[in-house]
Design a protein around this motif. Structure first.
Motif, PDB file in Angstrom:
ATOM      1  N   LEU A 112     -52.094 114.033  89.217  1.00 64.42           N
ATOM      2  CA  LEU A 112     -50.742 114.590  88.722  1.00 64.42           C
ATOM      3  C   LEU A 112     -50.565 115.842  89.545  1.00 64.42           C
ATOM      4  CD1 LEU A 112     -51.001 113.592  84.957  1.00 64.42           C
ATOM      5  CD2 LEU A 112     -49.851 112.161  86.844  1.00 64.42           C
ATOM      6  N   GLY A 113     -49.472 116.208  90.315  1.00 72.96           N
ATOM      7  CA  GLY A 113     -49.089 117.400  91.140  1.00 72.96           C
ATOM      8  C   GLY A 113     -47.777 117.476  90.808  1.00 72.96           C
TER       9      GLY A 113
ATOM     10  N   CYS B 277     -56.226 105.185  94.647  1.00 74.93           N
ATOM     11  CA  CYS B 277     -55.540 106.319  94.146  1.00 74.93           C
ATOM     12  C   CYS B 277     -54.132 106.457  94.161  1.00 74.93           C
ATOM     13  CB  CYS B 277     -56.148 107.600  95.215  1.00 74.93           C
ATOM     14  SG  CYS B 277     -55.786 109.217  94.430  1.00 74.93           S
ATOM     15  N   ALA B 278     -53.721 106.981  92.973  1.00 70.37           N
ATOM     16  CA  ALA B 278     -52.245 107.272  92.891  1.00 70.37           C
ATOM     17  C   ALA B 278     -51.732 108.725  92.677  1.00 70.37           C
ATOM     18  CB  ALA B 278     -51.802 106.573  91.675  1.00 70.37           C
ATOM     19  N   TYR B 279     -51.171 109.275  93.589  1.00 70.13           N
ATOM     20  CA  TYR B 279     -50.639 110.599  93.424  1.00 70.13           C
ATOM     21  C   TYR B 279     -49.305 110.690  92.919  1.00 70.13           C
ATOM     22  CZ  TYR B 279     -49.773 115.487  94.582  1.00 70.13           C
ATOM     23  OH  TYR B 279     -49.671 116.676  94.356  1.00 70.13           O
ATOM     24  N   VAL B 280     -49.288 111.335  91.751  1.00 71.95           N
ATOM     25  CA  VAL B 280     -47.917 111.582  91.257  1.00 71.95           C
ATOM     26  C   VAL B 280     -47.339 112.887  91.486  1.00 71.95           C
ATOM     27  CG1 VAL B 280     -46.417 111.157  89.172  1.00 71.95           C
ATOM     28  CG2 VAL B 280     -48.198 109.752  89.532  1.00 71.95           C
ATOM     29  N   THR B 281     -46.229 113.062  92.244  1.00 68.56           N
ATOM     30  CA  THR B 281     -45.676 114.477  92.120  1.00 68.56           C
ATOM     31  C   THR B 281     -44.516 114.803  90.971  1.00 68.56           C
ATOM     32  OG1 THR B 281     -44.755 116.202  93.538  1.00 68.56           O
ATOM     33  CG2 THR B 281     -44.019 114.046  93.920  1.00 68.56           C
ATOM     34  N   VAL B 282     -44.509 115.798  90.497  1.00 69.84           N
ATOM     35  CA  VAL B 282     -43.562 115.994  89.320  1.00 69.84           C
ATOM     36  C   VAL B 282     -42.857 117.416  89.569  1.00 69.84           C
ATOM     37  CG1 VAL B 282     -43.262 115.802  86.763  1.00 69.84           C
ATOM     38  CG2 VAL B 282     -45.139 114.734  87.835  1.00 69.84           C
ATOM     39  N   GLY B 283     -41.717 117.220  90.066  1.00 69.02           N
ATOM     40  CA  GLY B 283     -41.001 118.392  90.300  1.00 69.02           C
ATOM     41  C   GLY B 283     -39.485 118.322  90.217  1.00 69.02           C
ATOM     42  N   THR B 284     -38.710 118.415  91.102  1.00 65.46           N
ATOM     43  CA  THR B 284     -37.156 118.174  91.155  1.00 65.46           C
ATOM     44  C   THR B 284     -36.943 116.709  90.840  1.00 65.46           C
ATOM     45  OG1 THR B 284     -37.072 118.054  93.605  1.00 65.46           O
ATOM     46  CG2 THR B 284     -36.635 120.140  92.306  1.00 65.46           C
ATOM     47  N   GLY B 285     -38.015 115.844  91.356  1.00 69.88           N
ATOM     48  CA  GLY B 285     -37.954 114.585  91.106  1.00 69.88           C
ATOM     49  C   GLY B 285     -39.356 114.105  90.809  1.00 69.88           C
ATOM     50  N   VAL B 286     -39.441 112.641  90.533  1.00 69.74           N
ATOM     51  CA  VAL B 286     -40.914 112.053  90.301  1.00 69.74           C
ATOM     52  C   VAL B 286     -41.060 111.151  91.195  1.00 69.74           C
ATOM     53  CG1 VAL B 286     -42.469 111.114  88.509  1.00 69.74           C
ATOM     54  CG2 VAL B 286     -40.810 112.860  87.933  1.00 69.74           C
ATOM     55  N   GLY B 287     -42.211 111.098  91.927  1.00 66.50           N
ATOM     56  CA  GLY B 287     -42.477 110.224  93.075  1.00 66.50           C
ATOM     57  C   GLY B 287     -43.940 109.848  92.936  1.00 66.50           C
TER      58      GLY B 287
END
Length: 217
Positions: free
Chosen positions: A145-146, A22-32
């Motif tokens: 994608l979160g 599983c991959a969890y991508v957080t998209v906010g002030t940065g992207v990780g």
């Protein structure tokens, strides 16, 4: 990330095949992006930094004078000082998006933008590039994608799936449903919403306790 992985497998029917990645991508002030592979979080030379991966800034099929050739050009990240030129983070992180909006004399409030604003197409395109990279290099079975930007998930998620399908062009049959579209359960939003980080920390804590007490995974 890990809570998403555990939650998905825990809620499968007993006879269903569980996922191992599983991959969890957080998209906010940065992207990780965090990765679980074979049931374990991934860390090698350092933690994964998929947000710094280069992002293709053109898409074929449309005419756009800015592209210099047939194609749609996404200039949002090409001059950003935020963590890399032409990267996913430099294209869709909130600070980069706000800088681009400011350069066009538009609002500095992302939440005030309508769903029809072209910024969401930019976001969807960049995240589709990242999703393709994750599918083709790590072969993950689920991409989550979160983050704050994904509060527009009702707009972004369907567009990401569509663009991933166009980019892959049928190359990964396992990613497709019976109609030839990218499966809705392959690229999804977070189960825990804005609490994903907290839930992930709790999940890792539970796992550490099980391992300490000899319970394994």
């Amino acid at each position: 990330m890990f809570s998403q992985f555990e939650h998905y497998n825990a809620n499968l029917p007993p006879d269903a095949r569980k996922i191992s990645s599983c991959a969890y991508v957080t998209v906010g002030t940065g992207v990780g992006a965090g990765l679980v592979v074979n049931g374990a979080t991934v860390r090698g030379l350092m933690h994964p930094e998929a947000g710094h991966a280069p992002c293709v800034l053109t898409m074929p099929g449309k005419d756009d004078d800015d592209a210099g050739s047939t194609g749609t050009f996404y200039p949002w990240g090409c001059r950003t000082p935020f963590r890399g030129v032409g990267t996913t983070e430099g294209t869709v992180a909130s600070v980069a998006l706000l800088r681009r909006l400011s350069s066009r004399g538009e609002t500095a409030d992302l939440s005030a933008l309508p769903d029809s604003h072209d910024i969401w197409d930019v976001v969807s395109h960049a995240l589709a590039c990242l999703s393709c990279n994750l599918l083709l290099t790590v072969s993950v079975e689920r991409i989550v994608l979160g983050g704050g930007i994904m509060r527009r998930g009702h707009i972004v998620l369907p567009a990401v799936r569509r663009k991933v399908g166009e980019m892959l062009n049928g190359y990964v049959p396992a990613a497709l449903d019976g109609a030839g579209r990218v499966r809705e359960d392959l690229i999804v939003g977070p189960v825990w919403g804005d609490d994903a980080g907290i839930e992930g920390a709790v999940a890792l804590g539970r796992r550490a306790l099980r391992e300490r007490d000899g319970g394994g995974n």
